[in-house]
Design a protein around this motif. Structure first.
Motif, PDB file in Angstrom:
ATOM      1  N   ALA A  61       3.209  63.984  54.850  1.00  0.00           N
ATOM      2  CA  ALA A  61       3.022  62.487  54.185  1.00  0.00           C
ATOM      3  C   ALA A  61       4.505  62.077  54.646  1.00  0.00           C
ATOM      4  N   TRP A  62       4.623  61.180  55.734  1.00  0.00           N
ATOM      5  CA  TRP A  62       6.094  60.680  56.073  1.00  0.00           C
ATOM      6  C   TRP A  62       6.876  61.760  56.627  1.00  0.00           C
ATOM      7  N   ALA A  63       6.319  62.457  57.560  1.00  0.00           N
ATOM      8  CA  ALA A  63       7.002  63.590  58.058  1.00  0.00           C
ATOM      9  C   ALA A  63       7.214  63.343  59.628  1.00  0.00           C
ATOM     10  N   ASP A  64       8.203  63.501  60.392  1.00  0.00           N
ATOM     11  CA  ASP A  64       8.340  63.357  61.671  1.00  0.00           C
ATOM     12  C   ASP A  64       9.068  64.626  62.194  1.00  0.00           C
ATOM     13  N   TYR A  65       8.696  64.765  63.818  1.00  0.00           N
ATOM     14  CA  TYR A  65       9.115  65.855  64.677  1.00  0.00           C
ATOM     15  C   TYR A  65       8.873  67.498  63.846  1.00  0.00           C
ATOM     16  N   CYS A  66       7.823  67.267  63.322  1.00  0.00           N
ATOM     17  CA  CYS A  66       7.235  68.817  62.618  1.00  0.00           C
ATOM     18  C   CYS A  66       6.162  69.334  63.457  1.00  0.00           C
ATOM     19  N   THR A  67       6.234  70.737  63.665  1.00  0.00           N
ATOM     20  CA  THR A  67       5.228  71.590  64.391  1.00  0.00           C
ATOM     21  C   THR A  67       4.433  72.233  63.491  1.00  0.00           C
ATOM     22  N   ILE A  68       3.096  72.173  63.654  1.00  0.00           N
ATOM     23  CA  ILE A  68       2.217  73.060  62.592  1.00  0.00           C
ATOM     24  C   ILE A  68       1.389  73.747  63.732  1.00  0.00           C
ATOM     25  N   GLU A  69       1.715  75.107  63.768  1.00  0.00           N
ATOM     26  CA  GLU A  69       1.320  75.827  65.270  1.00  0.00           C
ATOM     27  C   GLU A  69       0.967  77.430  64.946  1.00  0.00           C
ATOM     28  N   ASN A  70      -0.491  77.668  65.356  1.00  0.00           N
ATOM     29  CA  ASN A  70      -0.797  78.801  65.116  1.00  0.00           C
ATOM     30  C   ASN A  70      -1.135  79.322  63.747  1.00  0.00           C
ATOM     31  N   ASN A  71      -1.782  78.433  62.934  1.00  0.00           N
ATOM     32  CA  ASN A  71      -2.150  78.805  61.692  1.00  0.00           C
ATOM     33  C   ASN A  71      -3.611  78.728  61.562  1.00  0.00           C
ATOM     34  N   THR A  72      -4.143  79.502  60.345  1.00  0.00           N
ATOM     35  CA  THR A  72      -5.604  79.231  59.927  1.00  0.00           C
ATOM     36  C   THR A  72      -5.500  78.494  58.555  1.00  0.00           C
ATOM     37  N   ILE A  73      -6.287  77.290  58.791  1.00  0.00           N
ATOM     38  CA  ILE A  73      -6.573  76.340  57.612  1.00  0.00           C
ATOM     39  C   ILE A  73      -7.993  76.462  57.335  1.00  0.00           C
ATOM     40  N   GLU A  74      -8.332  76.960  56.146  1.00  0.00           N
ATOM     41  CA  GLU A  74      -9.649  77.145  55.853  1.00  0.00           C
ATOM     42  C   GLU A  74      -9.912  76.343  54.397  1.00  0.00           C
ATOM     43  N   GLY A  75     -10.916  75.579  54.398  1.00  0.00           N
ATOM     44  CA  GLY A  75     -11.354  75.117  53.030  1.00  0.00           C
ATOM     45  C   GLY A  75     -12.964  75.259  52.497  1.00  0.00           C
ATOM     46  N   ASN A  76     -12.957  75.645  51.335  1.00  0.00           N
ATOM     47  CA  ASN A  76     -14.345  76.006  50.774  1.00  0.00           C
ATOM     48  C   ASN A  76     -14.757  75.349  49.530  1.00  0.00           C
ATOM     49  N   GLY A  77     -15.814  74.971  49.380  1.00  0.00           N
ATOM     50  CA  GLY A  77     -16.342  74.102  48.210  1.00  0.00           C
ATOM     51  C   GLY A  77     -15.811  72.747  47.949  1.00  0.00           C
ATOM     52  N   ASN A  78     -15.295  72.295  46.910  1.00  0.00           N
ATOM     53  CA  ASN A  78     -14.777  71.008  46.660  1.00  0.00           C
ATOM     54  C   ASN A  78     -13.475  70.856  47.066  1.00  0.00           C
ATOM     55  N   VAL A  79     -12.925  70.479  48.430  1.00  0.00           N
ATOM     56  CA  VAL A  79     -11.832  70.282  48.893  1.00  0.00           C
ATOM     57  C   VAL A  79     -11.469  69.001  49.636  1.00  0.00           C
ATOM     58  N   GLY A  80     -10.368  68.775  49.825  1.00  0.00           N
ATOM     59  CA  GLY A  80     -10.080  67.539  50.631  1.00  0.00           C
ATOM     60  C   GLY A  80     -10.031  67.867  52.055  1.00  0.00           C
ATOM     61  N   ASN A  81      -9.096  67.267  52.857  1.00  0.00           N
ATOM     62  CA  ASN A  81      -8.851  67.434  54.356  1.00  0.00           C
ATOM     63  C   ASN A  81      -8.164  68.473  54.430  1.00  0.00           C
ATOM     64  N   LEU A  82      -8.502  69.213  55.549  1.00  0.00           N
ATOM     65  CA  LEU A  82      -7.754  70.582  55.947  1.00  0.00           C
ATOM     66  C   LEU A  82      -6.306  70.260  56.311  1.00  0.00           C
ATOM     67  N   LEU A  83      -6.267  69.388  57.615  1.00  0.00           N
ATOM     68  CA  LEU A  83      -4.780  69.171  57.949  1.00  0.00           C
ATOM     69  C   LEU A  83      -4.774  67.641  58.049  1.00  0.00           C
ATOM     70  N   TYR A  84      -3.815  67.194  57.434  1.00  0.00           N
ATOM     71  CA  TYR A  84      -3.896  65.599  57.110  1.00  0.00           C
ATOM     72  C   TYR A  84      -2.459  65.083  57.341  1.00  0.00           C
ATOM     73  N   LEU A  85      -2.286  64.131  58.064  1.00  0.00           N
ATOM     74  CA  LEU A  85      -0.833  63.302  58.204  1.00  0.00           C
ATOM     75  C   LEU A  85      -1.516  61.957  57.455  1.00  0.00           C
ATOM     76  N   THR A  86      -0.743  61.784  56.451  1.00  0.00           N
ATOM     77  CA  THR A  86      -1.060  60.746  55.439  1.00  0.00           C
ATOM     78  C   THR A  86      -0.024  59.912  55.032  1.00  0.00           C
ATOM     79  N   THR A  87      -0.335  58.429  54.691  1.00  0.00           N
ATOM     80  CA  THR A  87       0.771  57.724  54.159  1.00  0.00           C
ATOM     81  C   THR A  87       0.303  57.213  52.620  1.00  0.00           C
ATOM     82  N   TYR A  88      -0.624  58.075  52.133  1.00  0.00           N
ATOM     83  CA  TYR A  88      -1.022  57.989  50.497  1.00  0.00           C
ATOM     84  C   TYR A  88      -0.123  58.569  49.699  1.00  0.00           C
ATOM     85  N   ASN A  89       0.256  58.042  48.511  1.00  0.00           N
ATOM     86  CA  ASN A  89       1.297  58.774  47.516  1.00  0.00           C
ATOM     87  C   ASN A  89       2.669  59.191  48.045  1.00  0.00           C
TER      88      ASN A  89
END
Length: 198
Positions: A56-84
């Motif tokens: 959320a307002w992050a620049d020049y970042c690297t998200i690499e070779n990760n496992t991202i899992e959601g189960n049940g009542n969850v929001g977005n898995l990987l999210y570039l946002t302007t909220y909040n």
């Protein structure tokens, strides 16, 4: 002086707890730059609908070779946002790399996207998404892809979506250059975008 921060081999797990309300289970935010998150695991289960890994307002970042899992009542898995987050500039969430990640979505597609973006000149490459819902899309309210909401939160541009693999019926609805992706769902090319197979 530019400082680089690397988070390597971390584990962030939230199960049946309301962690991350409004910001995300794990969040890089508020003018953060040059942060790398790699070789790590993020798991969210029934946290009340908050996202798992957020920029959320992050620049020049690297998200690499990760496992991202959601189960049940969850929001977005990987999210570039302007909220909040208070963004005092028109250039935000820029020049990030989301590469070689494995994303697994919940069985129900209620409020979860695989990768959700708002920002500029980001590279989304070589990710694998297994999900029945939406694979890669723009943030709601971003005013792009022909959708103009009253709560328009800036925009997006220059984003490259390439060489991603999407299983389970999910597809792609975001990107300015969309190329060489495999998907079992639908490709919806945004207005003024280019999609091709090389």
């Amino acid at each position: 002086i530019t400082h680089h921060v690397t988070l390597d081999h971390i584990s962030a797990v939230v199960e049946n707890q309301r962690v991350g309300s409004g910001v995300g289970q794990t969040s890089i935010r508020a003018n953060s730059t040059y942060i790398t998150v790699k070789n790590s695991e993020f798991y969210t289960c029934n946290n009340g609908g908050s996202s798992t890994l957020v920029l959320a307002w992050a620049d020049y970042c690297t998200i690499e070779n990760n496992t991202i899992e959601g189960n049940g009542n969850v929001g977005n898995l990987l999210y570039l946002t302007t909220y909040n987050v208070n963004i005092p500039t028109t250039l935000y969430n820029a020049h990030n790399k989301l590469i070689n990640n494995k994303l697994i979505g919940p069985e129900s597609a209620a409020i979860c996207y695989g990768i959700c973006i708002s920002g500029y000149d980001n590279l989304i490459e070589n990710n694998t998404i297994t999900y029945t819902g939406t694979g890669i899309t723009f943030q709601w309210g971003s005013g792009v892809n022909g959708i103009e909401q009253s709560e328009c939160l800036f925009g997006s541009g220059g984003n490259i979506v390439r060489n991603n693999t999407l299983y389970g019926g999910c597809g792609i609805r975001a990107g300015d250059i969309i190329c060489d992706n495999y998907m079992e769902g639908i490709l919806s090319v945004p207005e003024n975008s280019t999609a091709y197979i090389s």
